[in-house]
Design an enzyme around this catalytic site. Structure first.
Site, PDB file in Angstrom:
ATOM      1  N   LYS A  22       0.833  -1.216   0.000  1.00  0.00           N
ATOM      2  CA  LYS A  22       0.000   0.000   0.000  1.00  0.00           C
ATOM      3  C   LYS A  22       0.858   1.252   0.000  1.00  0.00           C
ATOM      4  CE  LYS A  22      -1.615   1.488   4.107  1.00  0.00           C
ATOM      5  NZ  LYS A  22      -1.386   2.840   4.595  1.00  0.00           N
ATOM      6  N   ASN A  23       1.855   1.279   0.896  1.00  0.00           N
ATOM      7  CA  ASN A  23       2.607   2.517   1.073  1.00  0.00           C
ATOM      8  C   ASN A  23       3.615   2.779  -0.043  1.00  0.00           C
ATOM      9  OD1 ASN A  23       1.100   3.046   3.300  1.00  0.00           O
ATOM     10  ND2 ASN A  23       2.658   2.411   4.791  1.00  0.00           N
ATOM     11  N   ARG A  93      -3.657   9.733   4.441  1.00  0.00           N
ATOM     12  CA  ARG A  93      -2.390  10.418   4.652  1.00  0.00           C
ATOM     13  C   ARG A  93      -1.745  10.808   3.313  1.00  0.00           C
ATOM     14  NH1 ARG A  93      -1.027  13.243   8.269  1.00  0.00           N
ATOM     15  NH2 ARG A  93       1.128  13.857   8.111  1.00  0.00           N
ATOM     16  N   CYS A 117      -4.322   7.688   9.900  1.00  0.00           N
ATOM     17  CA  CYS A 117      -4.572   7.116  11.218  1.00  0.00           C
ATOM     18  C   CYS A 117      -4.138   8.077  12.310  1.00  0.00           C
ATOM     19  CB  CYS A 117      -3.811   5.795  11.355  1.00  0.00           C
ATOM     20  SG  CYS A 117      -4.611   4.440  10.497  1.00  0.00           S
ATOM     21  N   ARG A 122       1.817  14.016  13.612  1.00  0.00           N
ATOM     22  CA  ARG A 122       2.086  13.923  12.178  1.00  0.00           C
ATOM     23  C   ARG A 122       2.246  15.275  11.458  1.00  0.00           C
ATOM     24  NH1 ARG A 122      -0.974   8.601   9.954  1.00  0.00           N
ATOM     25  NH2 ARG A 122       0.966   8.406   8.813  1.00  0.00           N
ATOM     26  N   PRO A 123       3.264  16.058  11.858  1.00  0.00           N
ATOM     27  CA  PRO A 123       3.505  17.335  11.181  1.00  0.00           C
ATOM     28  C   PRO A 123       3.995  17.133   9.747  1.00  0.00           C
ATOM     29  CG  PRO A 123       5.289  16.830  12.705  1.00  0.00           C
ATOM     30  CD  PRO A 123       4.246  15.768  12.904  1.00  0.00           C
ATOM     31  N   GLN A 126       8.645  19.064   7.280  1.00  0.00           N
ATOM     32  CA  GLN A 126       9.792  18.673   6.437  1.00  0.00           C
ATOM     33  C   GLN A 126       9.415  18.645   4.956  1.00  0.00           C
ATOM     34  OE1 GLN A 126      12.959  18.352   7.869  1.00  0.00           O
ATOM     35  NE2 GLN A 126      11.684  19.191   9.507  1.00  0.00           N
ATOM     36  N   ASP A 305       4.948   0.213  12.176  1.00  0.00           N
ATOM     37  CA  ASP A 305       3.698  -0.392  11.701  1.00  0.00           C
ATOM     38  C   ASP A 305       3.556  -1.847  12.143  1.00  0.00           C
ATOM     39  OD1 ASP A 305       3.050   1.961  10.502  1.00  0.00           O
ATOM     40  OD2 ASP A 305       3.515   1.328   8.463  1.00  0.00           O
ATOM     41  N   ILE A 327       8.647   6.373  16.975  1.00  0.00           N
ATOM     42  CA  ILE A 327       8.269   7.138  15.771  1.00  0.00           C
ATOM     43  C   ILE A 327       7.017   7.990  16.009  1.00  0.00           C
ATOM     44  CG2 ILE A 327       7.792   7.017  13.281  1.00  0.00           C
ATOM     45  CD1 ILE A 327      10.481   5.745  13.913  1.00  0.00           C
ATOM     46  N   ARG A 397      -8.608  -0.138   5.334  1.00  0.00           N
ATOM     47  CA  ARG A 397      -7.766   0.872   4.661  1.00  0.00           C
ATOM     48  C   ARG A 397      -6.531   0.240   4.054  1.00  0.00           C
ATOM     49  NH1 ARG A 397      -7.348   6.313   7.984  1.00  0.00           N
ATOM     50  NH2 ARG A 397      -6.041   6.702   6.205  1.00  0.00           N
TER      51      ARG A 397
HETATM   52  N1  EPU Z   1       7.736  13.977  10.862  1.00  0.00           N
HETATM   53  C1  EPU Z   1       7.988  15.303  11.153  1.00  0.00           C
HETATM   54  N2  EPU Z   1       7.840  16.214  10.156  1.00  0.00           N
HETATM   55  C2  EPU Z   1       7.428  15.885   8.907  1.00  0.00           C
HETATM   56  C3  EPU Z   1       7.176  14.534   8.615  1.00  0.00           C
HETATM   57  C4  EPU Z   1       7.336  13.587   9.623  1.00  0.00           C
HETATM   58  O1  EPU Z   1       8.349  15.636  12.273  1.00  0.00           O
HETATM   59  O2  EPU Z   1       7.330  16.773   8.053  1.00  0.00           O
HETATM   60  C5  EPU Z   1       7.920  12.958  11.912  1.00  0.00           C
HETATM   61  C6  EPU Z   1       6.630  12.233  12.294  1.00  0.00           C
HETATM   62  O3  EPU Z   1       5.905  12.934  13.257  1.00  0.00           O
HETATM   63  C7  EPU Z   1       7.157  10.912  12.794  1.00  0.00           C
HETATM   64  C8  EPU Z   1       8.407  10.678  11.944  1.00  0.00           C
HETATM   65  O4  EPU Z   1       8.739  11.938  11.388  1.00  0.00           O
HETATM   66  O5  EPU Z   1       7.558  11.027  14.131  1.00  0.00           O
HETATM   67  C9  EPU Z   1       8.237   9.683  10.821  1.00  0.00           C
HETATM   68  O6  EPU Z   1       7.085   9.994  10.039  1.00  0.00           O
HETATM   69  P1  EPU Z   1       6.997   9.683   8.492  1.00  0.00           P
HETATM   70  O7  EPU Z   1       6.911  10.972   7.753  1.00  0.00           O
HETATM   71  O8  EPU Z   1       8.082   8.722   8.129  1.00  0.00           O
HETATM   72  O9  EPU Z   1       5.598   8.950   8.390  1.00  0.00           O
HETATM   73  P2  EPU Z   1       4.512   9.124   7.256  1.00  0.00           P
HETATM   74  O10 EPU Z   1       5.161   9.313   5.941  1.00  0.00           O
HETATM   75  O11 EPU Z   1       3.451  10.057   7.706  1.00  0.00           O
HETATM   76  C10 EPU Z   1       4.496   6.605   6.606  1.00  0.00           C
HETATM   77  C11 EPU Z   1       3.472   5.522   6.486  1.00  0.00           C
HETATM   78  C12 EPU Z   1       3.028   5.086   7.876  1.00  0.00           C
HETATM   79  C13 EPU Z   1       4.259   4.628   8.662  1.00  0.00           C
HETATM   80  C14 EPU Z   1       5.331   5.715   8.676  1.00  0.00           C
HETATM   81  C15 EPU Z   1       6.632   5.282   9.333  1.00  0.00           C
HETATM   82  C16 EPU Z   1       2.343   6.016   4.414  1.00  0.00           C
HETATM   83  C17 EPU Z   1       1.110   6.497   3.721  1.00  0.00           C
HETATM   84  N3  EPU Z   1       2.306   6.019   5.746  1.00  0.00           N
HETATM   85  O12 EPU Z   1       3.855   7.676   7.280  1.00  0.00           O
HETATM   86  O13 EPU Z   1       2.170   3.995   7.673  1.00  0.00           O
HETATM   87  O14 EPU Z   1       3.884   4.329   9.985  1.00  0.00           O
HETATM   88  O15 EPU Z   1       5.628   6.124   7.328  1.00  0.00           O
HETATM   89  O16 EPU Z   1       7.164   4.193   8.666  1.00  0.00           O
HETATM   90  O17 EPU Z   1       3.308   5.622   3.782  1.00  0.00           O
HETATM   91  C18 EPU Z   1       0.341   2.589   8.050  1.00  0.00           C
HETATM   92  O18 EPU Z   1       0.497   2.128   6.912  1.00  0.00           O
HETATM   93  O19 EPU Z   1      -0.413   2.073   8.917  1.00  0.00           O
HETATM   94  C19 EPU Z   1       1.048   3.805   8.439  1.00  0.00           C
HETATM   95  C20 EPU Z   1       0.677   4.558   9.449  1.00  0.00           C
END
Ligand code: EPU
Length: 430
Positions: A22-23, A93, A117, A122-123, A126, A305, A327, A397
């Protein structure tokens, strides 16, 4: 209201085919808007988040044909609009991947702020920092992220945190920027690599994906491609832990064992046998499970995850285990539900201290989010008696045919709609 009815106690036994990730599929679909030519993508999972994204892309004029359940053909040659305000998009997301893709190609995108979720704050700072470094003006107004640029120019970008989403988004935007972009402290997850491979197959020039430093030399144009999405690491890991928790013997097929190393290592530590072949992994749990400690980390560390799924196993293990979530700050919401099934878990900040118990007992529980929901289903499969799991929309999802795949492994699980369906299930399963 749909819920799963589960009669626990059967060890899961057999083979299960793992679907596309999915991701990885989500950013790949978004990136397919970056060419006017036709793109053929295989191994797309048929799950809700994917379908919401495809609907939103269709609404801005992308021609999309699902040639079978897991294959899509897309043509984004006639996009009429780069503003996406769909209500449904707010719930996922990955809606923000359309910002990186459309900004990269059209130098303009306006997309509703992402949901997803509820596992932490989830800021997206970046992502925004990366777009700005490439020369875009980025604002958040009326619930939309608005990104616009006269031209995008490559830059040296240091990510403050290793973020999957930000790395992917900036990589897409930089693909068609002028000159070289270097992303430092990039995320190394398999889906980051898969997107880079997909973009390269369309003519992009991306090197280093899978390491801390990704180098992107901008190209003027991308072309059509045919691509197969990688297998889902987390779906595979979920079934591997389902084998452990139910004392079963499950082979996950169509996987990349390398992507599952941290998961395999923990299964071995807690006393399971694990056999690997080219694209299959067999997990056998014939001995009592042992305690261990685990900390979630970016890839190649143990994935966040998979944190609820390992906790469900540790709560049935001998001794005391410590699970540290590094995380997302809000990923222990399943603990109260698991406690109702008999688990003994104390959460202190980002740490769960788990004292193993002998068994779970069936209860009425709710899925708090996607992965925790799947983990609770696994707990119910191991529990004595009958359970119901509500809010399964979260599970849907990200897991295709979850209950059907579990049934094929011998689980007594059904999707029920009404009280009458549930009573029938109870009569049938005893
Ligand atoms: N973070 C920041 N600033 C940003 C982006 C992220 O501080 O601009 C922080 C987050 O708060 C977190 C860390 O960086 O503490 C990592 O977040 P990341 O950006 O890697 O997560 P994401 O891209 O929002 C994806 C997956 C998630 C998975 C995470 C970590 C997708 C759509 N979602 O989320 O998947 O948990 O990476 O591997 O790819 C799931 O599939 O159930 C799911 C939640």
């Amino acid at each position: 209201m749909e819920q799963y009815a589960i009669r626990g106690g059967n060890p899961l036994v057999g083979e299960v085919e793992i679907g596309g990730a999915k991701n990885a599929a989500l950013p790949i679909l978004a990136a397919s808007t970056m060419t006017d030519e036709t793109v053929y993508i295989d191994n797309i999972p048929d799950v809700r988040d994917i379908n919401v994204l495809l609907d939103a892309m269709e609404n801005i004029g992308v021609l999309i044909k699902r040639t079978d359940r897991h294959k899509v053909v897309l043509n984004a040659g006639n996009i009429g609009n780069v503003v996406l305000e769909d209500e449904a998009l707010k719930k996922i997301r990955s809606s923000y991947y359309l910002v990186g893709a459309l900004l990269g190609k059209y130098k303009h995108a306006e997309v509703v702020l992402p949901g997803g979720c509820d596992i932490g704050s989830r800021p997206i700072d970046q992502h925004i920092k990366g777009f700005r470094a490439l020369g875009a003006t980025v604002t958040i107004e009326h619930g939309l992220i608005k990104a616009k640029a006269e031209r995008l120019v490559g830059n040296h970008i240091y990510m403050d945190v290793s973020s999957v989403g930000a790395t992917i988004n900036v990589m897409m935007a930089a693909t068609m920027a002028e000159g070289m972009t270097i992303i430092e402290n990039a995320a190394k997850e398999p889906h980051v690599v898969d997107l880079a491979n997909f973009l390269n197959s369309m003519g992009a020039n991306i090197k280093g994906a899978g390491t801390d430093v990704i180098r992107i030399k901008g190209v003027v144009k991308l072309h059509g491609t045919e691509y197969t999405v990688i297998p889902d690491q987390i779906e595979a890991g979920t079934f591997m832990f389902a084998a452990a928790v139910t004392k079963g013997d499950v082979t996950v097929k169509n996987v990349i064992p390398k992507h599952l190393e941290s998961i395999t290592a923990k299964l071995l530590e807690i006393g399971c046998e694990v056999e690997e072949t080219d694209d299959c992994i067999r997990v056998v749990a014939s001995k009592p499970l042992q305690h261990t400690h685990v900390k979630t980390l970016p890839y190649p560390g143990f994935p966040t995850d998979m944190q609820p799924q390992i906790a469900v196993a540790l709560a049935l293990s001998e001794g005391t285990s410590i699970v540290t979530e590094s995380i997302f700050e809000n990923r222990f919401k399943y603990v109260d539900e698991l406690t109702r099934m008999g688990a003994s878990i104390k959460v202190e900040g980002n740490t769960a201290i788990i004292t193993g118990v002998d068994k779970y007992t069936g209860a009425s529980i709710s899925a708090p989010d996607l992965r925790a929901g799947a983990a609770l289903v696994i707990a119910a499969l191991a529990a004595e008696g009958t359970s119901t799991v509500d809010d399964i929309k979260y599970i849907q999802r990200g897991y295709e045919d979850f209950h059907l795949k579990l049934q094929s492994l011998g689980a007594q699980i059904e999707l029920v709609q009404t009280e009458k369906d549930f009573r029938k299930f109870k009569l049938r399963t005893g």
